[in-house]
Design a protein around this motif. Structure first.
Motif, PDB file in Angstrom:
ATOM      1  N   LEU A 184       7.925 -43.568 -27.310  1.00  0.00           N
ATOM      2  CA  LEU A 184       6.827 -43.274 -28.217  1.00  0.00           C
ATOM      3  C   LEU A 184       6.815 -41.788 -28.607  1.00  0.00           C
ATOM      4  N   GLN A 185       7.026 -40.923 -27.656  1.00  0.00           N
ATOM      5  CA  GLN A 185       7.020 -39.486 -27.957  1.00  0.00           C
ATOM      6  C   GLN A 185       8.208 -39.097 -28.838  1.00  0.00           C
ATOM      7  N   LYS A 186       9.372 -39.675 -28.568  1.00  0.00           N
ATOM      8  CA  LYS A 186      10.547 -39.348 -29.367  1.00  0.00           C
ATOM      9  C   LYS A 186      10.401 -39.864 -30.797  1.00  0.00           C
ATOM     10  N   ARG A 187       9.943 -41.110 -30.954  1.00  0.00           N
ATOM     11  CA  ARG A 187       9.843 -41.680 -32.299  1.00  0.00           C
ATOM     12  C   ARG A 187       8.723 -41.028 -33.099  1.00  0.00           C
ATOM     13  N   ALA A 188       7.669 -40.588 -32.429  1.00  0.00           N
ATOM     14  CA  ALA A 188       6.579 -39.934 -33.149  1.00  0.00           C
ATOM     15  C   ALA A 188       7.048 -38.624 -33.776  1.00  0.00           C
ATOM     16  N   LYS A 189       7.880 -37.877 -33.066  1.00  0.00           N
ATOM     17  CA  LYS A 189       8.415 -36.642 -33.628  1.00  0.00           C
ATOM     18  C   LYS A 189       9.441 -36.930 -34.717  1.00  0.00           C
ATOM     19  N   GLU A 190      10.236 -37.973 -34.508  1.00  0.00           N
ATOM     20  CA  GLU A 190      11.277 -38.293 -35.479  1.00  0.00           C
ATOM     21  C   GLU A 190      10.692 -38.839 -36.772  1.00  0.00           C
ATOM     22  N   TRP A 191       9.664 -39.712 -36.651  1.00  0.00           N
ATOM     23  CA  TRP A 191       9.069 -40.322 -37.842  1.00  0.00           C
ATOM     24  C   TRP A 191       7.915 -39.509 -38.411  1.00  0.00           C
ATOM     25  N   LYS A 192       7.555 -38.428 -37.709  1.00  0.00           N
ATOM     26  CA  LYS A 192       6.495 -37.536 -38.168  1.00  0.00           C
ATOM     27  C   LYS A 192       5.153 -38.252 -38.304  1.00  0.00           C
ATOM     28  N   VAL A 193       4.815 -39.008 -37.287  1.00  0.00           N
ATOM     29  CA  VAL A 193       3.505 -39.661 -37.192  1.00  0.00           C
ATOM     30  C   VAL A 193       2.949 -39.363 -35.806  1.00  0.00           C
ATOM     31  N   SER A 194       1.663 -39.529 -35.667  1.00  0.00           N
ATOM     32  CA  SER A 194       1.025 -39.266 -34.377  1.00  0.00           C
ATOM     33  C   SER A 194       1.276 -40.403 -33.394  1.00  0.00           C
ATOM     34  N   GLU A 195       1.143 -40.089 -32.114  1.00  0.00           N
ATOM     35  CA  GLU A 195       1.321 -41.127 -31.092  1.00  0.00           C
ATOM     36  C   GLU A 195       0.212 -42.175 -31.155  1.00  0.00           C
ATOM     37  N   GLU A 196      -0.987 -41.773 -31.500  1.00  0.00           N
ATOM     38  CA  GLU A 196      -2.093 -42.725 -31.599  1.00  0.00           C
ATOM     39  C   GLU A 196      -1.857 -43.729 -32.723  1.00  0.00           C
ATOM     40  N   THR A 197      -1.214 -43.276 -33.786  1.00  0.00           N
ATOM     41  CA  THR A 197      -0.916 -44.193 -34.893  1.00  0.00           C
ATOM     42  C   THR A 197       0.055 -45.280 -34.459  1.00  0.00           C
ATOM     43  N   LEU A 198       1.094 -44.896 -33.720  1.00  0.00           N
ATOM     44  CA  LEU A 198       2.054 -45.889 -33.248  1.00  0.00           C
ATOM     45  C   LEU A 198       1.470 -46.755 -32.136  1.00  0.00           C
ATOM     46  N   ARG A 199       0.658 -46.138 -31.272  1.00  0.00           N
ATOM     47  CA  ARG A 199       0.100 -46.900 -30.159  1.00  0.00           C
ATOM     48  C   ARG A 199      -0.903 -47.941 -30.645  1.00  0.00           C
ATOM     49  N   ASN A 200      -1.722 -47.612 -31.603  1.00  0.00           N
ATOM     50  CA  ASN A 200      -2.762 -48.512 -32.096  1.00  0.00           C
ATOM     51  C   ASN A 200      -2.340 -49.276 -33.336  1.00  0.00           C
ATOM     52  N   SER A 201      -1.119 -49.065 -33.789  1.00  0.00           N
ATOM     53  CA  SER A 201      -0.581 -49.775 -34.962  1.00  0.00           C
ATOM     54  C   SER A 201      -1.520 -49.632 -36.161  1.00  0.00           C
ATOM     55  N   VAL A 202      -1.791 -48.403 -36.555  1.00  0.00           N
ATOM     56  CA  VAL A 202      -2.621 -48.148 -37.735  1.00  0.00           C
ATOM     57  C   VAL A 202      -1.779 -48.421 -38.974  1.00  0.00           C
TER      58      VAL A 202
END
Length: 392
Positions: free
Chosen positions: A175-193
């Protein structure tokens, strides 16, 4: 004193006529110990008045005719006895009727001839009507399903597949690696916004595969039948119906075991938890047939961390007889192995059939199929825009 001699009186003499003693006594219709005079009530008074008017005389005439009917030998038990059962030996049927608790059977031994015949006609009519109803009734379910044997040897039935799923839905490291790579926040990926994910070029399949925790890497040891050689090479990653990455043993294979089965040692990575399915740490073990995919009805067990669990598998065998093929499909409501083939899975099972039907329904409604769902090569894979349609 003078003694007087007392003369003894002779014993009385009784004259017994043995001819009268042995002569048959007169038949008594009533052998009562006490006789009580019946009070004349309203009903008996009305009956006696009707007899005087010659209205109820047909009753006695019909009874007399019934008693005079010539009965065949096998219906001799219907004729009333003229004795009290002491002079003539009772038959086994008469003893059974006296002792049986079945309603109406006492009529065969304790009633007059016309009553016995009338009751026998009622029983024969009921039996005939019951057979007519059974023969003419529609056969809604002519097949009988039963369990072959609960004590069947486990060596005769294929060993089921053991699928291990983590209670962690998202890997924290990924999650931390993909958030930096995709330039989105971790909360966005965790909660599937979805609103923010739509702005990226990610697709549903890539999002699931890049964030799923590696479960097969957490299995440290695998032994089959307690052999020395390891069975880690037999473990395969497997995606379930709810899009979870699991690790399965004996999936799409056919293994037989005597008693020991498979032994697995799994090391839990608590520091990698980013989105737990429940408020706990551990694994979920699914037990299902090796040729079937697990679904919501699959037997499962929750195993907490830092614990040792033994699972006993009891096998049930369901088989069909050879004469089942003679029934039409509409009556038996099931297909034989050579009558119906699935278009995606090689082996037929209820869960496999439902999974294929679910994919057909989704592609008809949404125009695509979810990732890792059964489908043809020409069917498109759903993206993030079709997630809400697939959920519905």
């Amino acid at each position: 004193m003078s003694a007087f001699k007392i003369e003894e009186t002779p014993p009385p003499l009784y004259t017994v006529y043995f001819e009268d003693y042995l002569r048959p006594k007169k038949l008594q219709t009533k052998a009562h110990l006490q006789h009580f005079e019946t009070k004349v009530g309203k009903i008996s008074a009305v009956a006696s008045s009707l007899k005087r008017l010659k209205i109820l005389r047909w009753h006695s005439r019909i009874i007399q005719r019934f008693q005079q009917l010539p009965l065949p030998s096998f219906l001799g038990f219907l004729r009333a006895r003229k004795d009290d059962g002491m002079c003539k030996r009772k038959s086994g049927f008469e003893i059974y009727c006296e002792m049986a608790s079945i309603h109406g059977f006492h009529v065969f031994v304790g009633a007059e001839t016309w009553q016995r015949i009338f009751w026998w006609l009622l029983i024969c009519t009921a039996v005939i009507l019951s057979n007519v109803i059974l023969l003419t009734a529609p056969k809604e379910a002519p097949t009988i399903l039963f369990i072959d044997s609960m004590m069947k040897a486990t060596s005769e039935i294929p060993f089921p597949a053991v699928t291990i799923c983590s209670l962690n839905g998202i890997s924290k490291d990924k999650l931390q690696k993909r958030a930096k790579e995709w330039k989105v926040s971790e909360e966005t990926l965790r909660n599937s916004v979805m609103e923010e994910l739509f702005r990226t070029n990610l697709n549903w399949s890539q999002l699931l595969e890049d964030l799923a925790p590696p479960i097969c890497e957490q299995i440290r040891s695998c032994k089959w039948e307690n052999h020395l050689e390891s069975c880690l090479g037999e473990l395969k990653p497997f995606w379930t119906f709810d899009n979870r990455l699991c690790c399965s043993f004996n999936h799409q294979k056919e293994l037989y075991t005597s008693q020991l089965g498979v032994s697995l040692v799994v090391k839990l990575q608590k520091e990698d938890y980013a989105a737990s399915i429940i408020a706990s740490h551990g694994f979920e073990v699914l037990i299902h047939e090796s040729q079937s995919v697990p679904d919501a009805a699959t037997m499962r067990m929750m195993i907490p961390s830092d614990s040792e669990t033994h699972i006993m598998v009891r096998a049930f065998s369901t088989r069909f007889t050879a004469n089942l093929a003679g029934l039409p499909i509409e009556d038996r409501r099931c297909f034989l192995p050579d009558e119906h083939r699935l278009w995606f899975y090689s082996a037929y099972s209820l869960s496999n059939c439902l999974t294929e039907c679910r994919s057909k329904k989704i592609i008809q409604s949404c125009g695509c199929v979810p990732p890792h769902a059964p489908g043809e090569s020409t069917w498109p894979i759903c993206g993030l825009q079709q997630v809400e349609c697939v959920r519905k």
